[in-house]
Design an enzyme around this catalytic site. Structure first.
Site, PDB file in Angstrom:
ATOM      1  N   LYS A 181      32.877 -17.619 -41.047  1.00 21.17           N
ATOM      2  CA  LYS A 181      33.503 -18.928 -40.823  1.00 21.17           C
ATOM      3  C   LYS A 181      33.131 -19.489 -39.462  1.00 21.17           C
ATOM      4  O   LYS A 181      32.987 -20.679 -39.288  1.00 21.17           O
ATOM      5  CB  LYS A 181      35.026 -18.798 -40.894  1.00 21.17           C
TER       6      LYS A 181
ATOM      7  N   ARG B 133      36.367  -2.055 -36.171  1.00 20.78           N
ATOM      8  CA  ARG B 133      36.268  -1.139 -37.328  1.00 20.78           C
ATOM      9  C   ARG B 133      35.057  -1.469 -38.192  1.00 20.78           C
ATOM     10  O   ARG B 133      34.692  -2.638 -38.347  1.00 20.78           O
ATOM     11  CB  ARG B 133      37.518  -1.274 -38.213  1.00 20.78           C
TER      12      ARG B 133
ATOM     13  N   GLN C 123      41.550 -15.518 -41.876  1.00 22.08           N
ATOM     14  CA  GLN C 123      41.570 -14.549 -42.983  1.00 22.08           C
ATOM     15  C   GLN C 123      40.936 -15.223 -44.219  1.00 22.08           C
ATOM     16  O   GLN C 123      40.013 -16.001 -44.040  1.00 22.08           O
ATOM     17  CB  GLN C 123      42.976 -14.018 -43.268  1.00 22.08           C
TER      18      GLN C 123
ATOM     19  N   THR D  43      46.181  -5.196 -38.553  1.00 21.98           N
ATOM     20  CA  THR D  43      45.599  -5.247 -37.204  1.00 21.98           C
ATOM     21  C   THR D  43      46.626  -4.801 -36.155  1.00 21.98           C
ATOM     22  O   THR D  43      46.319  -4.772 -34.963  1.00 21.98           O
ATOM     23  CB  THR D  43      45.136  -6.676 -36.882  1.00 21.98           C
TER      24      THR D  43
HETATM   25  P1  IMP Z   1      47.565  -8.178 -40.753  1.00 16.96           P
HETATM   26  O1  IMP Z   1      47.091  -9.583 -40.951  1.00 16.96           O
HETATM   27  O2  IMP Z   1      47.305  -7.632 -39.377  1.00 16.96           O
HETATM   28  O3  IMP Z   1      48.981  -7.981 -41.204  1.00 16.96           O
HETATM   29  O4  IMP Z   1      46.680  -7.244 -41.724  1.00 16.96           O
HETATM   30  C1  IMP Z   1      46.781  -7.352 -43.160  1.00 16.96           C
HETATM   31  C2  IMP Z   1      45.420  -7.177 -43.803  1.00 16.96           C
HETATM   32  O5  IMP Z   1      44.609  -8.306 -43.513  1.00 16.96           O
HETATM   33  C3  IMP Z   1      44.646  -5.958 -43.309  1.00 16.96           C
HETATM   34  O6  IMP Z   1      43.915  -5.408 -44.386  1.00 16.96           O
HETATM   35  C4  IMP Z   1      43.701  -6.550 -42.270  1.00 16.96           C
HETATM   36  O7  IMP Z   1      42.551  -5.772 -42.102  1.00 16.96           O
HETATM   37  C5  IMP Z   1      43.387  -7.882 -42.927  1.00 16.96           C
HETATM   38  N1  IMP Z   1      42.983  -8.900 -41.957  1.00 16.96           N
HETATM   39  C6  IMP Z   1      43.768  -9.575 -41.101  1.00 16.96           C
HETATM   40  N2  IMP Z   1      43.046 -10.452 -40.395  1.00 16.96           N
HETATM   41  C7  IMP Z   1      41.772 -10.341 -40.810  1.00 16.96           C
HETATM   42  C8  IMP Z   1      40.559 -11.033 -40.471  1.00 16.96           C
HETATM   43  O8  IMP Z   1      40.507 -11.938 -39.631  1.00 16.96           O
HETATM   44  N3  IMP Z   1      39.447 -10.617 -41.155  1.00 16.96           N
HETATM   45  C9  IMP Z   1      39.479  -9.663 -42.117  1.00 16.96           C
HETATM   46  N4  IMP Z   1      40.591  -9.017 -42.466  1.00 16.96           N
HETATM   47  C10 IMP Z   1      41.730  -9.359 -41.824  1.00 16.96           C
END
Ligand code: IMP
Length: 440
Positions: free
Chosen positions: A16, A312, A223, A128
């Site tokens: 993006k 990662r 995301q 994250t």
């Molecule tokens: P959270 O958004 O930190 O709660 O993570 C929830 C899920 O979304 C996890 O599997 C993260 O790895 C994924 N995730 C969150 N932000 C990103 C991003 O910007 N790119 C890819 N995966 C993301």
């Protein structure tokens, strides 16, 4: 002038950043509508690469006003740090506007994010750990603390006291973690309030007035569709509405204002964290062997698939067109920007997933049950590649090798939306425009 939404069509990291960079200078406002500093994209500033997490990428363009909408969750410490980093690199943040209705990520949200993941063990989401989920939980439970609360110390203290009365026993009794005092958090957050106060704004009014004045607005999704709380692979998702429907909700600009929805689709698929991923080519450390492991490793290495926020290694696999079609539907895509096509130049043949199979049944659409997607076997179509041909200098569709052209036509026909931009290398100019227009 109708507004544009830019969304990821897969599980994030579709590139993006580059597409935003190409089009953002055409917009007067660049607006984040969901997520927080869990996002990460790299922008090029002169000779330096900068990683943006919370700041809308409009900050990089003098003519654009960057706006953090009400649907975003704001970690004020992370924002202050990002602003300082940008200012040190000569990027002015003076035009930033932050919605007063955006929710604040508090220190206990981050602790709870980590603790929840630990409890889930092998079923962890792989978040994250930025406190995103727990902050949205409080928002939905109507217990959140918002950016506007920073403007009034008395209110901030009252809300914090009420929050800690509930959070401290959870931190202490359930997780055996450090608890907080009001004073402790005030000492950290009130200085942020002083720094951020000049940027706080009534962004719904600001954006609607901008629309009335004929300004162009770009809603910048973070995301992606398959991480959307409603439409993604729940519970392995983030906690916000990442798809295009999140833009009106997360900004207060009506849905009819949107005229163009650009879906960013990587020419293969990656995923960070846990959850179903039918076309995954597992790495050896995840049980992959032979051709599967080789393909996974090759996609990761050639595509430099390492997280900007976490570093990662991303899980890698072939392009899943069932998901592509679903993303066209869920977002109402008018355009697709196909990214990283050059990464496929290393393969003899290229697989695309056209359906799934589970217990003898064929699925041409995203299956209703999560357990089916978890165990679904991809049904592939194998397309001829253009191995060894360097496509990074191609600037028109016709200059691409014939098999690359066929690949693109196959994808757009299958998913039902036109591919109007094709990225063939990381550089800005390494982009093919195909019937692309800012008009709708
Ligand atoms: P959270 O958004 O930190 O709660 O993570 C929830 C899920 O979304 C996890 O599997 C993260 O790895 C994924 N995730 C969150 N932000 C990103 C991003 O910007 N790119 C890819 N995966 C993301």
């Amino acid at each position: 002038m109708p507004s544009t939404v830019l969304v990821g069509t897969q599980w994030g990291d579709e590139g993006k950043g580059k597409i935003t960079d190409l089009i953002a200078s055409h917009y007067d406002y660049v607006v984040r509508y969901q997520g927080g500093n869990n996002a990460g994209h790299t922008v090029v500033h002169g000779d330096t690469k900068l990683a943006l997490h919370l700041m809308p990428s409009g900050v990089m363009y003098e003519n654009a006003t960057p706006v953090i909408g009400n649907g975003v969750v704001v970690d004020p410490g992370a924002l202050v740090k990002e602003m300082a980093m940008l200012q040190a690199e000569g990027v002015s943040c003076d035009n930033l506007k932050i919605s007063c209705n955006a929710h604040l990520i508090m220190p206990y949200h981050k602790d709870l994010d980590g603790a929840d993941e630990k409890v889930l063990g092998k079923n962890s989401i792989g978040t994250t750990k930025r406190g995103i989920g727990p902050c949205y939980q409080d928002k939905a439970a109507r217990k959140g603390i918002r950016v506007q609360d920073l403007m009034d110390e008395k209110i901030f203290r009252l809300k914090l006291e009420a929050a800690l009365a509930q959070k401290n026993p959870i931190l202490d009794k359930i997780y055996g973690l450090h608890t907080y005092t009001v004073e402790e958090i005030c000492d950290e957050y009130l200085p942020y309030a002083r720094i951020l106060a000049p940027f706080m704004a009534e962004t719904t009014q600001l954006l609607n007035e901008a629309k009335r004045a004929g300004k162009n607005i770009l809603f910048e999704g973070a995301q992606a569709t398959m991480l959307d709380i409603d439409h993604g692979t729940y519970p392995y998702v983030t906690s916000s509405s990442c798809s295009s429907g999140g833009a009106p909700i997360g900004t207060g600009v009506g849905a009819m204002a949107i005229g163009k929805v650009i879906g960013i689709m990587k020419a293969y698929t990656t995923r960070v964290g846990g959850g179903p991923f039918p076309t995954e080519q597992r790495f050896p450390e995840n049980g992959g062997v032979g051709e599967e492991a080789e393909t996974g490793e090759a996609l990761c290495a050639i595509g430099h698939e390492y997280g900007v926020t976490t570093g990662r290694k991303r899980r890698c696999g072939w392009l899943d067109l069932v998901i592509g079609k679903y993303a066209v539907d869920v977002n109402g895509l008018t355009d697709i920007a196909l990214t990283k096509l050059d990464v496929l130049s290393e393969f003899d043949t290229i697989k695309v997933c056209v359906a799934y199979e589970h217990e003898g049944k064929r699925y041409d659409y995203c299956p209703m049950q999560q357990s089916v997607l978890f165990h679904a076997k991809p049904i592939y179509e194998e397309l001829p590649g253009w191995k060894g041909v360097d496509i990074s200098e191609c600037r028109t569709f016709e200059e691409l090798p014939e098999n690359a052209q066929r690949y693109i036509e196959y994808v757009e026909e299958f998913v039902g939306a036109p591919i109007t931009m094709i990225s063939v290398a990381p550089e800005r100019d390494a982009t093919i425009y195909r019937n692309w227009s800012f008009e709708y």
